[in-house]
Design an enzyme around this catalytic site. Structure first.
Site, PDB file in Angstrom:
ATOM      1  N   ASN A   1      64.583 -38.319  73.180  1.00  0.00           N
ATOM      2  CA  ASN A   1      64.398 -37.214  72.243  1.00  0.00           C
ATOM      3  C   ASN A   1      65.464 -36.167  72.533  1.00  0.00           C
ATOM      4  OD1 ASN A   1      61.738 -37.723  70.693  1.00  0.00           O
ATOM      5  ND2 ASN A   1      61.227 -38.234  72.830  1.00  0.00           N
ATOM      6  N   GLU A   2      66.550 -36.267  71.796  1.00  0.00           N
ATOM      7  CA  GLU A   2      67.715 -35.424  72.034  1.00  0.00           C
ATOM      8  C   GLU A   2      67.512 -34.024  71.441  1.00  0.00           C
ATOM      9  OE1 GLU A   2      69.875 -36.221  74.032  1.00  0.00           O
ATOM     10  OE2 GLU A   2      70.622 -38.271  73.833  1.00  0.00           O
TER      11      GLU A   2
END
Length: 644
Positions: free
Chosen positions: A176-177
């Site tokens: 989850n950037e």
């Protein structure tokens, strides 16, 4: 040890006796600090094992969310040990992994499918049908349906009982950037450039790192009943501070964990270095003022006020939470003089000690006048990159300097370099079967497979000869250059074996043979699984075994840092200044390592070449000394003494 009372929702395994708790008004996530990642990992593994056993006692399934990367490796090692030695069963365990690269075949050595089987699944009794890992090899039109089914399968088990996490330097959890939404679910995502840079060593170059991945979403993670996040090493210190002390922000996805009601960050001492209570404890309360803390505070105050040490006033101290230091030390004038002298006494142009001089206030002894010195270098260039000026000074001042290259460094030689040298050899002897095989092996190597033994041998020879070029430039006799080739490194892959007794014995034997008065070693604390740290642990283990020998009573150990970092000013025990001419000599020594110039394989996220990084770092250290009111040097190399 201060115990945090809020720790009430976690499992029956308590961290209270294992780690150190001390939450402050700055911190928004419960965390526990361990002296090392091994003890921390064991404690986390114990919590997981306890959860599995409690579920077994109720005849229930245990649903685990698992992570990859270097952080959880020792957790998995301990779980495997408990399975083999204590009978811990995983028959009732169902696992869901956080993520997988896309597009990625499961049998690829860089896949997380491969990682999990290599580190955990192949050694325990988990049912194969209970292992769930995102598929990295499905077709694009199948991704949406797969992600939906992955979420539904987690829900069908009642959600995750326990989620293990690491954290990336971007603040990502799973993949989850930055920019990930709090309500995100399992999905395909584009990887951040920094994430890909950090993964580049495993893929032998940034160009080989996938640009996308399938990851569980933030909301999926947040719905886990229990979350434990692991972070080790100084490289994680900045993002840990931002996550624990910052505001919730989608640009730092890990900050969403501030809203979880049962989360613990399990950290080592290097990973918490930037937390306010660690870095500037005087802003939190009234600390016990040790000599080291006082030095740290004075340097910080100089940086904050833009003043040199001798210009600081009582008001400067009182306005910045340091009134207790003045109570202990007296006036600012008295304290300033003491700290100025302390820093001044770290500076020496005689790293081996100055003959026939009063050494009361010098960092090194004057006697013996000529010392036997070992410089341990994890890779075949760390010696000149990190302490080339000091190295040159030791030799020129008449000391017997031995260089011990702990690993071959062969993995950092590109295939292009290997082919170049092989083809030169073949031009001289076209019938040489060894070099023919190297060329054939390199050209046929696919999917980042490990190098053949012949290719590894040639790459190791390349680095050996480059090293000899540099040591000869510094006038070190060849018989004083030692290539240890520690076995833990020789896997042909980025993944190395754990440090073993055979590694420690090699280090022990060379110390015993040379009987040094000084040892220099790389004290890089950035990554507990990195080569520098493993090599340092090997030295520490050897010192522990050999320290009772008589010659060790006269042996001092100095730690230098790597190409990326320098010791903080208050940590420096010896500072060796370099003239402009010596800076140039250091640069020329680094240039002998030609395979590590011009597009080196493991560059990191800093595009500068190693010699530029080294010069900038040494100049910065000199500038810091000057800004504190000391002499103005072109460059300084810094060292910290290690007491064994």
């Amino acid at each position: 040890m201060v115990i945090e009372d809020q720790y009430t929702n976690a499992s029956d395994i308590s961290y209270r006796e294992a780690g150190i708790f001390e939450n402050t008004r700055f911190e928004k996530i419960h965390n526990v600090v361990f002296s090392n990642s091994k003890d921390a990992s064991t404690t986390v593994a114990n919590e997981i094992a306890s959860l599995i056993k409690s579920k077994q006692a109720k005849n229930e399934l245990c649903i685990l969310g698992l992570a990859t990367g270097s952080s959880p490796i020792r957790v998995y090692e301990e779980l495997v040990r408990q399975h083999k030695e204590e009978g811990l069963s995983f028959k009732n365990v169902v696992t869901f992994n956080l993520d997988e690269y896309y597009f990625m075949q499961p049998q690829n050595a860089q896949s997380y499918h491969y990682f999990m089987h290599e580190h955990l699944f192949k050694y325990i009794d988990i049912e194969p049908e209970n292992i769930n890992i995102p598929k990295g090899d499905i077709q694009p039109e199948e991704i949406y349906d797969f992600c939906v089914s992955y979420e539904e399968k987690i829900k069908s088990y009642g959600g995750l009982d326990f989620q293990l996490l690491g954290i990336g330097r971007t603040g990502h959890i799973g993949f989850n950037e930055p920019g990930s939404h709090a309500n995100s679910r399992t999905r395909l995502i584009t990887l951040d450039h920094i994430t890909r840079v950090d993964a580049a060593p495993a893929f032998l170059g940034l160009e080989n790192v996938p640009k996308k991945a399938i990851t569980m979403g933030i909301r999926t993670v947040m719905e886990a009943k229990r979350v434990v996040l692991l972070a080790w090493g100084q490289n994680k210190a900045e993002i840990i501070k931002e996550t624990i002390e910052g505001e919730i922000d989608g640009h730092v996805p890990a900050t969403y964990l501030q809203n979880h009601n049962n989360v613990t960050f399990v950290l080592d001492v290097e990973a918490v270095a930037e937390l306010t209570r660690i870095k500037t404890p005087w802003l939190v309360g009234s600390p016990e003022w040790s000599k080291d803390l006082a030095a740290k505070a004075v340097v910080w105050l100089c940086e904050k006020t833009g003043k040199s040490i001798l210009r600081l006033t009582d008001k400067d101290y009182n306005d910045n939470g340091m009134e207790g230091l003045l109570v202990k030390e007296g006036t600012a004038y008295d304290l300033n003089i003491k700290m100025f002298n302390k820093l001044q006494h770290t500076i020496t142009g005689w790293p081996g000690g100055k003959p026939n001089a009063d050494d009361t206030n010098r960092p090194e002894r004057a006697t013996p006048e000529k010392k036997r010195v070992i410089i341990f270098s994890p890779h075949p260039d760390d010696d000149v990159i990190s302490m080339g000026g000091t190295f040159d000074r030791l030799v020129s001042q008449g000391h017997e300097v031995h260089v011990c290259y702990q690993t071959s460094g062969n993995i950092a030689v590109s295939n292009g370099e290997a082919i170049k040298f092989a083809e030169v050899a073949l031009s001289l002897n076209p019938d040489d079967e060894f070099y023919k095989k190297v060329v054939d092996d390199v050209l046929s190597n696919t999917e980042y497979a490990p190098d053949s033994p012949e290719t590894r041998q040639l790459k190791g020879i390349i680095r050996q000869k480059e090293s000899l070029g540099a040591t000869r430039y510094f006038n070190v006799p060849d018989e004083q250059v030692h290539f240890l080739n520690l076995p833990f490194y020789e896997t042909g892959k980025v993944k190395k074996k754990p440090l073993g007794p055979e590694d420690v014995k090699i280090i022990y034997d060379i110390i015993d043979e040379i009987k040094p008065h000084q040892i220099y070693a790389a004290g890089d604390l950035a990554d507990p699984h990195g080569t520098h740290r493993v090599c340092l642990d090997g030295i520490f283990a050897a010192l522990e075994e050999i320290k009772t020998k008589d010659f060790m009573k006269d042996c001092w150990v100095w730690l230098y840092r790597g190409a990326w970092h320098e010791w903080d000013m208050h940590e420096i025990d010896m500072a060796v200044p370099m003239s402009p001419d010596q800076v140039l000599r250091k640069r020329k020594a680094i240039f002998y390592h030609q395979s590590q110039k011009d597009g080196v394989m493991f560059q990191g996220d800093d595009s500068r070449e190693f010699w530029v990084r080294a010069e900038d770092r040494n100049k910065t250290t000199a500038d810091k000394y000057h800004s504190l009111g000391l002499a103005d040097y072109a460059a300084i190399e810094a060292f910290r003494r290690y007491f064994y």
